[in-house]
Structure formats: structure tokens, C-alpha cells
Write a protein that holds these residues in place. Structure first.
Motif, short mmCIF file in Angstrom:
data_model
loop_
_atom_site.label_atom_id
_atom_site.label_comp_id
_atom_site.label_asym_id
_atom_site.label_seq_id
_atom_site.Cartn_x
_atom_site.Cartn_y
_atom_site.Cartn_z
N ARG A 119 0.72 -1.06 0.19
CA ARG A 119 -0.05 0.20 0.09
C ARG A 119 0.88 1.39 0.02
NH1 ARG A 119 -5.86 0.13 1.19
NH2 ARG A 119 -6.10 2.28 1.67
N ALA A 120 2.02 1.29 0.89
CA ALA A 120 2.88 2.25 0.81
C ALA A 120 3.51 2.43 -0.71
CB ALA A 120 4.15 2.06 1.88
N ILE A 121 3.95 1.51 -1.18
CA ILE A 121 4.66 1.62 -2.52
C ILE A 121 3.70 2.08 -3.55
CG2 ILE A 121 5.28 0.27 -4.38
CD1 ILE A 121 6.59 -1.56 -2.41
N ASP A 122 2.26 1.82 -3.52
CA ASP A 122 1.54 2.26 -4.40
C ASP A 122 1.09 3.81 -4.21
OD1 ASP A 122 0.85 -0.58 -5.29
OD2 ASP A 122 -0.72 -0.61 -4.11
N ARG A 123 1.78 4.44 -3.28
CA ARG A 123 1.40 5.77 -2.81
C ARG A 123 2.70 6.57 -2.66
NH1 ARG A 123 -2.31 2.74 -1.10
NH2 ARG A 123 -4.53 3.72 -0.91
N GLY A 124 3.82 5.98 -3.70
CA GLY A 124 5.06 6.54 -3.69
C GLY A 124 5.64 6.64 -2.43
N LEU A 125 5.36 5.69 -1.31
CA LEU A 125 6.12 5.94 0.08
C LEU A 125 6.97 4.24 0.11
CD1 LEU A 125 2.98 6.88 1.83
CD2 LEU A 125 4.83 8.46 1.30
N LEU A 126 7.66 4.46 1.49
CA LEU A 126 8.34 3.42 1.74
C LEU A 126 8.00 2.97 3.42
CD1 LEU A 126 11.79 3.70 0.21
CD2 LEU A 126 10.17 2.08 -0.49
N LEU A 127 7.70 1.86 3.68
CA LEU A 127 7.45 1.39 4.99
C LEU A 127 8.31 0.58 5.69
CD1 LEU A 127 5.55 1.78 7.51
CD2 LEU A 127 4.25 -0.23 6.45
N ASN A 128 9.14 0.84 6.65
CA ASN A 128 9.86 -0.23 7.31
C ASN A 128 9.66 0.14 8.93
OD1 ASN A 128 11.79 1.82 8.27
ND2 ASN A 128 12.77 1.75 6.25
N GLU A 129 10.66 -0.65 9.89
CA GLU A 129 10.43 -0.32 11.26
C GLU A 129 10.86 0.97 11.84
OE1 GLU A 129 12.32 -2.54 9.60
OE2 GLU A 129 13.81 -3.33 10.71
N GLY B 159 9.91 3.86 9.79
CA GLY B 159 9.11 4.81 9.69
C GLY B 159 8.59 4.72 8.21
N LEU B 160 7.52 5.74 7.96
CA LEU B 160 6.94 5.72 6.62
C LEU B 160 7.60 6.87 5.83
CD1 LEU B 160 4.77 4.40 4.69
CD2 LEU B 160 3.06 6.08 5.86
N GLU B 161 8.20 6.69 4.66
CA GLU B 161 9.04 7.98 4.19
C GLU B 161 8.54 8.09 2.75
OE1 GLU B 161 13.46 6.29 3.30
OE2 GLU B 161 12.92 6.35 5.62
N ALA C 277 9.13 7.86 -0.83
CA ALA C 277 10.31 7.07 -1.68
C ALA C 277 11.42 8.01 -2.25
CB ALA C 277 9.52 6.08 -2.58
N GLU C 278 11.14 9.26 -2.91
CA GLU C 278 12.02 10.03 -3.64
C GLU C 278 12.98 10.93 -2.69
OE1 GLU C 278 10.24 12.16 -6.66
OE2 GLU C 278 9.64 10.24 -7.57
N SER C 279 12.07 11.73 -1.68
CA SER C 279 13.02 12.70 -0.82
C SER C 279 13.46 11.91 0.17
CB SER C 279 11.99 13.88 -0.51
OG SER C 279 11.12 13.33 0.27
N GLY C 280 13.00 10.85 0.64
CA GLY C 280 13.61 9.94 2.09
C GLY C 280 12.95 10.98 3.16
N LYS C 281 12.14 11.81 2.90
CA LYS C 281 11.40 12.50 4.15
C LYS C 281 10.40 11.68 5.06
CE LYS C 281 9.11 16.71 5.00
NZ LYS C 281 7.87 16.33 5.44
N VAL C 282 10.39 11.62 6.37
CA VAL C 282 9.74 10.67 6.99
C VAL C 282 8.21 11.57 7.06
CG1 VAL C 282 9.39 9.88 9.24
CG2 VAL C 282 11.42 9.84 8.41
N VAL C 283 7.25 10.74 6.67
CA VAL C 283 6.08 11.39 6.86
C VAL C 283 4.84 10.82 8.08
CG1 VAL C 283 5.92 11.72 4.38
CG2 VAL C 283 4.78 9.60 5.27
N ALA C 284 5.53 9.77 8.54
CA ALA C 284 4.86 9.24 9.84
C ALA C 284 5.69 8.27 10.54
CB ALA C 284 3.50 8.74 9.57
N ALA C 285 5.94 8.24 11.86
CA ALA C 285 6.53 7.23 12.61
C ALA C 285 6.24 7.03 14.04
CB ALA C 285 8.13 7.55 12.38
N LYS C 286 5.80 8.27 14.56
CA LYS C 286 5.56 8.34 16.00
C LYS C 286 4.68 7.56 16.49
CE LYS C 286 6.41 11.28 19.57
NZ LYS C 286 5.79 12.36 20.52
N THR C 287 3.46 7.29 15.68
CA THR C 287 2.40 6.48 16.32
C THR C 287 2.01 5.53 15.14
OG1 THR C 287 0.55 7.97 15.42
CG2 THR C 287 1.53 8.30 18.05
#
Ligand code: DGT
Ligand code: CA
Ligand code: ZN
Length: 577
Positions: A274-284, A286-288, A290-300
Motif C-alpha cells: 500500500r505504501a509503494i502504491d502511494r510513492g512511500l516506503l514503510l519499514n520499522e 518509519g513511513l517515508e 520514496a523520492e525525498s526520503g522525508k519521514v511522513v509518519a513514525a511516531k504513532t
């Protein structure tokens, strides 16, 4: 400080080991330690802070037990336990979980065949060696092989029952959260998803000082061996061989870490897609982007789910069985929804451990609106009540009703379902009860067809309002009976009989995988209950709820969420047909 739970666990281990040494659970010293376990569990104060003299003053705690408790609190271990563990290693102890294998038999198998583990026993059975040992025939050998298979006790995929793992994990989380360096801690993995057995305990702690947290962790008395230790992950073993993995993450990454380590693996895979489909990467971490590497969610966890454009998925549902992609998640039952408990025992039953007065006081203190006192009935000879006792308890209940006007006490019974589906007493006698459940306590070996008919017959009885602990399993100890669950569910719905979801950690019965199969059956109702035999067991409501949520059980299908008058209507509807 050493908790009462930890002390109780240490004493229970001593009792289990002594059972092996003495050859019987009935041995005097074994019983003495088991009594002490119950006393410590029920103790309002903290045993670790008490002197030996104060400990001896607790009913159920003798002088030698008091000394053992002090020894454990002061040194972190009990010398006698250590010595007994040498004689009876954890792998050997595990063999006693197999139905039919008592302590004497296990020792006999070691003496005669050198068998010291379940795996070795499986091999001996495969080689047809066990049936030569006194007391074993071909049939019992086969029965043991089946039990090993069905209990999942063999090989590397050996799993620990939740009843053993959950208290350890809860204690660990509390201990870690009490450290100054730790801002939050959470047990994850299959345990947080509330699977009935787990391979290992996964714990995540949030801290900026991982080395201090790890150093404190490996010092804990529960740790018996360190497998590997680093700043991000430390793995240890308990004395019984249960693995605990602790991971320390930055507080800013706590949400994505617990999300990842809660799993399941399949749920994670679907989230990552689901993350990939939205141009994002998910791992332990955070969710960042994919291009800029900027974290968009991680705290909760909430923030991660939100950015994945989906509702929060309760941990119990995260099995990758269709929950990812649901637009609306089911309105699952939660513990706040429950108004009462419809399965409660007291010392009136042979196996009850708290008095009726104490049980009622505890239920009132919990804020329950109603309870049903459901003692065992006359067909269960050892634990059941005679008709005279039923009448005598009823008088006590009437007295307590006046004492506790805020709590409604229903006078009920846990009837015993006979092999033919009949239950105790006669219709006139049964009419005196406000609420009855009926359960299987004997004849576990009938065929699937016989068991199914047995339940269907019992449910035709207008006095039977619910079926207790459907499959009769004891997790990790006794397999489920054979039954056609779908047929039973449909008969329950049609007859207006509820199915109990028993919250005892050893039972969790109806099992969640059967609850999943019950989805969509129109009119099927459940009751989530504690089956309390002691005042400390009302917390089983939470475990029953967690098991129900794992089975996607919704609030509106659970009758003990109803106000009293509607609950009584449910009972009346069946009686008047
Ligand atoms: P268990 O220990 O067999 O009772 O079950 P879990 O679910 O606790 O499994 P465990 O302890 O191997 O791993 C804990 C969580 O870590 C798991 O639920 C999801 C995550 N995880 C572990 N390995 C992988 C992996 O290879 N891929 C993904 N996506 N997640 C993993
Ligand atoms: Ca795990
Ligand atoms: Zn019961």
C-alpha cells in the motif's frame, strides 16, 4: 521490585518440579506450594516488601515457603529450584503437558528408554518402542502421538501457551516502563495479536539510551541465558526456554517499530505494498517519501495508518486475512462495552477458590452491573451442588442482593452436558434459575457426529441459555473435541442459545479461528465471560474480549453488552418458545 506475579511464578515452577520428584501432584509439599501460589496471587500488598514473619502470617503460606520467597526476592533465584532443574530439565518437564503422561510416567520413560524430550518421545513412538514400557499399549502409544501432533509440541516450532507468556510480557513491560530511560514499552508480535500460542516474546521500548536499557534488561531475574546482546536488539532465554527479544528504538520511531514488530508478516507485506502504491516506503523506522526520503509518519501507529489512507487496524485483526483494504472495519466488541459476567463460581463449587461473599464483592468493585453465579451442577459429582446446596446458596444470594443493591446477582448454574446431550436436574427444578449455561466436562473422545448431536440436543432444552467453553480445549494441554462447528453455530442461532467466549487464558474458547467461521450467521449471539473461580479472575473479561476481537466479533452480537432488562428478554424468549 519483584512483583507478586513473579514470586507466584517462581513458586509454581518449584511446585511443578517437586511434582516430578515426588511422583504426584497430590504430594503434601506440592500442594503446600500450590496453595502458596494462590495466596500470593490474591495478596493485596507486595510480598517482596514483607519479612519472613509477615509472610508466614498469610493464610496458605508456611514457614519453608516464606523462606523460599525471601530467598527469591533477595537473590533472584531459589537454590532448590536450580537443583531440581538439573534433574528435570525444561524439555523433560514439557512432556507432562501431554494428556495421559503424568510425572511418574515421564520418569519411567526416561529410566526405561532414556527419553528426555517430546522430540525423543516422538522418535521412540515412530520406532514403536514405547508400547513395550509397562502401562503402555499400542492404543496409548497412538494417542500420545496424536496429542503431540495436535498440541504443536514437536520440533523447532514448539510454541508457548499464551497463559504462560502473557503475564511474563506484562511484567516486563511494566518493569521497563518504570526505568527512567524508557518513555514507552509494548509487547508486540503474535502475543499482541493475541494468538493462543507464541514462539517468542517481542518487546519494543522507546529510549534515547539503549545501552542503559539493555544493561538493566539482562539483569532481570527472569533472564536465565543471554543469546545475543547489542544496542538495538537483545535476545535472552527464560529458565523454561522461552525466548524474549527486546528492541530499543528512538521515541520518535516508536509507532512504526511496534507496527512492524506486531506483524503479522502478511499484514506487513500488505501495508508495504500500500505504501509503494502511494510513492512511500514503510519499514520499522518509519513511513517515508520514496523520492525525498522525508519521514511522513513514525511516531504513532495511527499516523502511519492515516498516511496509508486506511482506518486503524486493531492488533488482534492484523493477520493479513482481508483486514487491509476494508473501508470500514467491523464494530468490534471492547471491554468497556461489557456490563456483566454470566459465568462465575465460588467455593460452593468444589473447584471454587473464593467465597460467594468475596466473589460478589469483587464483581461489585469491578463496577459490573450484573453477574450470574453459575456453580457446577449435580451430575459433576466432585464439584457439583446437590439440590439442597442449590437452595442453600440461593438464600445466601438473596442476602447479598440486599447488601449490594447496585449489582444484580442472577442465580444460575453451569450444567453438565451428558454424552447424550441431556443436562442435570429436571425441568421443574431448572425453572428456578435465572440463567443457565451448559458445558462439556466429560466424554471428550466421542466422534464428531456424536459431539455435534450432543450440543444440538442440549440447545433444544429451553433452560439452556448458553453453551460454555465449546471445544473443551486447554491450550497446550488438551486438544479440542471433534465437532462440526458450523452445524453447532447454526443450531445455536436457531434455538436462541448464546455461545460463551470463555476468557480463561488456558481456554480462550470458542477459539478465534472458529469465531471467524461464525461470521455472517444471522442471529448468532455470544456471551463473553470469565469462568472465575477466584476474585482475581475477573480480569479474564479483557482476555475474552481480545479473543473475540481476533474472531472479528462485533459489539451487537454480544449479549452481556445489553442492559439487564434486554438480557432477561433474551432468556425469556427461549423459555416461552
Ligand atoms: P511467533 O513469534 O511465531 O509467535 O509470531 P510473530 O508474528 O511474533 O513472529 P516473529 O516473532 O517472527 O516476528 C515478529 C514480527 O516481526 C512479525 O509478526 C512481523 C515482523 N517480521 C518478522 N520477520 C519479518 C519479515 O521477514 N518480513 C516482514 N514483513 N515482517 C517480519
Ligand atoms: Ca514472536
Ligand atoms: Zn465454569
Amino acid at each position: 521490585m519483584t512483583s507478586n506475579q513473579e514470586i507466584a511464578r517462581a513458586l509454581q515452577e518449584l511446585a511443578d518440579l517437586l511434582t516430578m520428584a515426588e511422583g504426584s501432584r497430590q504430594a503434601f509439599r506440592v500442594r503446600a506450594y500450590e496453595k502458596a501460589v494462590a495466596a500470593i496471587q490474591a495478596l493485596p500488598g507486595n510480598a517482596a516488601e514483607m519479612t519472613e514473619a509477615q509472610l508466614v502470617a498469610i493464610p496458605g503460606v508456611g514457614k519453608s515457603t516464606a523462606a523460599k520467597i525471601r530467598e527469591y526476592v533477595d537473590t533472584g533465584e531459589i537454590a532448590r529450584v536450580k537443583a531440581l532443574r538439573e534433574r528435570f530439565p525444561a524439555e523433560m518437564m514439557e512432556m507432562t503437558r501431554i494428556p495421559g503422561l503424568g510425572p511418574k510416567t515421564v520418569v519411567l520413560l526416561r529410566d526405561q528408554l532414556g527419553i528426555e524430550s517430546v522430540d525423543q518421545l516422538s522418535q521412540a513412538i515412530a520406532a514403536d518402542e514405547v508400547q513395550g514400557v509397562p502401562g503402555f499399549g499400542r492404543k496409548s502409544q497412538e494417542k500420545i502421538a496424536t496429542a503431540i501432533e495436535r498440541l504443536g509440541l514437536h520440533g523447532k516450532d514448539r510454541r508457548t501457551p499464551i497463559a504462560e507468556a502473557l503475564p511474563i510480557a506484562r511484567d516486563l513491560v511494566a518493569t521497563l516502563e518504570a526505568l527512567d530511560e524508557v518513555s514507552r514499552a509494548q509487547y508486540c508480535g503474535s502475543l499482541r495479536r493475541f494468538r493462543e500460542t507464541i514462539a517468542d516474546i517481542d518487546i519494543v521500548a522507546a529510549s534515547n539510551r539503549p545501552e542503559a536499557v539493555m544493561a538493566a534488561f539482562v539483569q532481570l531475574p527472569i533472564v536465565s541465558e543471554i543469546i545475543g546482546s547489542g544496542d538495538t536488539k537483545t535476545s535472552v532465554l527464560t529458565a523454561s526456554g522461552l525466548q524474549i527479544d527486546l528492541r530499543v528504538v528512538k521515541p520518535s520511531q516508536f509507532g512504526s517499530a511496534i507496527l512492524y514488530f506486531t506483524g503479522s508478516k502478511q499484514h506487513n507485506i500488505e501495508l508495504r505494498q500500500r505504501a509503494i502504491d502511494r510513492g512511500l516506503l514503510l519499514n520499522e523506522y518509519g513511513l517515508e517519501d520514496a523520492e525525498s526520503g522525508k519521514v511522513v509518519a513514525a511516531k504513532t501507529e495511527n499516523a502511519v495508518y492515516r498516511k496509508l489512507e486506511m482506518p486503524f487496524i486493531p492488533p488482534e485483526m492484523r493477520e493479513g486475512i482481508g483486514e487491509v483494504g476494508l473501508e470500514d472495519i467491523p464494530d468490534l466488541v471492547s471491554v468497556e462495552d461489557l456490563r456483566g459476567d454470566l459465568h462465575v463460581h465460588s467455593t460452593w463449587s468444589g473447584d471454587g477458590r473464593s467465597s460467594l461473599d468475596d466473589m460478589v464483592a469483587a464483581a461489585a468493585a469491578q463496577g459490573l452491573e450484573y453477574i450470574a453465579m453459575t456453580e457446577h451442577a449435580e451430575d459433576l459429582r466432585i464439584n457439583g451442588l446437590s439440590r439442597e446446596q442449590v437452595a442453600a446458596e440461593q438464600i445466601e444470594i438473596e442476602r447479598l442482593r440486599e447488601e449490594y443493591p447496585e449489582l444484580t446477582i442472577l442465580h444460575g448454574s453451569e450444567l453438565n452436558i451428558g454424552p447424550d446431550g441431556s443436562v442435570d436436574y429436571d425441568p421443574e427444578f431448572l425453572a428456578r434459575y435465572d440463567w443457565c449455561l451448559a458445558s462439556v466436562h466429560t466424554y471428550f473422545d466421542l466422534s464428531e457426529a456424536e459431539q455435534t448431536d450432543r450440543f444440538i440436543t442440549a440447545m433444544q432444552n429451553p433452560a439452556v441459555n448458553a453453551i460454555g467453553h465449546l471445544t473443551g480445549r486447554r491450550i497446550g494441554h488438551r486438544p479440542s473435541i471433534e465437532l462440526n462447528a458450523r452445524a453447532v453455530f447454526e443450531a445455536a442461532a436457531a434455538s436462541g442459545t448464546a455461545l460463551e467466549i470463555n476468557g480463561h487464558l488456558h481456554r480462550l474458547d470458542v477459539p478465534s479461528e472458529l469465531l471467524l467461521q461464525a461470521r455472517g450467521i444471522e442471529g448468532l449471539r455470544f456471551t463473553i465471560s470469565t469462568d472465575s473461580h477466584h476474585t482475581s479472575e475477573f480480569e479474564n473479561l479483557a482476555w475474552g474480549v481480545a479473543n473475540a476481537r481476533r474472531g472479528w466479533v462485533t459489539r451487537d452480537s454480544v449479549i452481556n453488552t445489553l442492559p439487564l432488562d434486554e438480557l432477561l428478554e433474551f432468556v425469556a424468549r427461549k423459555r416461552t418458545g
